[in-house]
Design a protein around this motif. Structure first.
Motif, mmCIF file in Angstrom:
data_model
loop_
_atom_site.group_PDB
_atom_site.id
_atom_site.type_symbol
_atom_site.label_atom_id
_atom_site.label_comp_id
_atom_site.label_asym_id
_atom_site.label_seq_id
_atom_site.Cartn_x
_atom_site.Cartn_y
_atom_site.Cartn_z
ATOM 1 N N MET A 67 0.828 -1.202 0.000
ATOM 2 C CA MET A 67 0.000 0.000 0.000
ATOM 3 C C MET A 67 0.867 1.259 0.000
ATOM 4 O O MET A 67 0.567 2.231 -0.697
ATOM 5 N N LEU A 68 1.962 1.243 0.771
ATOM 6 C CA LEU A 68 2.873 2.391 0.771
ATOM 7 C C LEU A 68 3.516 2.576 -0.597
ATOM 8 O O LEU A 68 3.663 3.715 -1.073
ATOM 9 N N MET A 69 3.899 1.478 -1.244
ATOM 10 C CA MET A 69 4.506 1.583 -2.578
ATOM 11 C C MET A 69 3.501 2.094 -3.598
ATOM 12 O O MET A 69 3.851 2.906 -4.461
ATOM 13 N N LEU A 70 2.257 1.644 -3.511
ATOM 14 C CA LEU A 70 1.224 2.144 -4.429
ATOM 15 C C LEU A 70 0.975 3.634 -4.215
ATOM 16 O O LEU A 70 0.819 4.390 -5.180
ATOM 17 N N ARG A 71 0.976 4.072 -2.965
ATOM 18 C CA ARG A 71 0.804 5.496 -2.672
ATOM 19 C C ARG A 71 1.974 6.294 -3.252
ATOM 20 O O ARG A 71 1.776 7.361 -3.839
#
Length: 163
Positions: free
Chosen positions: A117-121
Motif C-alpha cells: 500500500m505504501l509503494m502504491l501510494r
C-alpha cells in the motif's frame, strides 16, 4: 528472517520433505529484493531519471506477485500437499512446524500488504506529480508563445478574461 527460516528448513529437510518445499517457496518470495536495493541506491542521486521509475514499477510488480499473492498460494499448496508427505509419527512435529510457519507467514503477509500500500501510494504520487509537471510545462510553453509569463492555473480561456 527469511535466510534463517530457509536454513532451518534445509536443516530439517531430510526428515520433513515439506520443509524443503517451504524453503524453496520462501526463497522465491525474495525475487523483489534486488529491485528494492537497486531503487534504494538510485534514490540518492537519480530520483528524476526514468531508470528509477522503471525499477520502481518493476519492484512493485515483483513485490505484489512474489510476496502478496505468492505467500498465500504457497501456504495453501503446502497444506493441501501435507497428507502425501506425512507419516503418522511425523504428524505432531509437522503440526507445530506448520503452526509456527503459518503464524509467521500471516504476520509477514500483513506487513507485505502494508508495504505494498505504501509503494502504491508512492507510485501514485510520482506519476501524479509527473502529470502535474507536464501540465505546468505545457502552460509555460503556451504562455511563452503568447508573449507573457505563465500564471498559476493558466488555461486557454485566461486571455479572454484579461483582454
Amino acid at each position: 528472517f527469511s535466510a534463517l527460516s530457509i536454513m532451518f528448513c534445509f536443516y530439517i529437510g531430510e526428515k520433513q520433505p515439506l520443509a524443503l518445499i517451504w524453503a524453496t517457496g520462501i526463497a522465491l518470495t525474495e525475487v523483489s529484493t534486488p529491485l528494492v536495493n537497486a531503487r534504494w541506491f538510485l534514490s540518492f542521486r537519480y530520483r528524476e531519471r526514468w531508470q528509477y521509475k522503471v525499477i520502481g514499477l518493476g519492484m512493485l510488480v515483483a513485490f505484489v506477485l512474489g510476496r502478496v499473492i505468492y505467500i498465500p498460494v504457497l501456504v495453501a499448496g503446502i497444506v493441501l500437499a501435507a497428507p502425501m508427505y506425512l507419516n503418522p509419527g511425523e504428524a505432531l512435529c509437522a503440526f507445530w512446524l506448520g503452526l509456527v510457519g503459518s503464524a509467521s507467514s500471516v504476520t509477514i503477509w500483513i506487513l507485505n500488504v502494508y508495504w505494498t500500500m505504501l509503494m502504491l501510494r508512492g507510485a501514485r504520487k510520482l506519476f501524479k506529480s509527473q502529470a502535474r509537471n507536464s501540465m505546468t510545462d505545457q502552460a509555460a510553453m503556451y504562455s511563452a508563445i503568447r508573449g507573457r509569463p505563465p500564471a498559476l492555473g493558466d488555461n486557454e480561456n485566461t486571455h479572454l478574461k484579461t483582454v
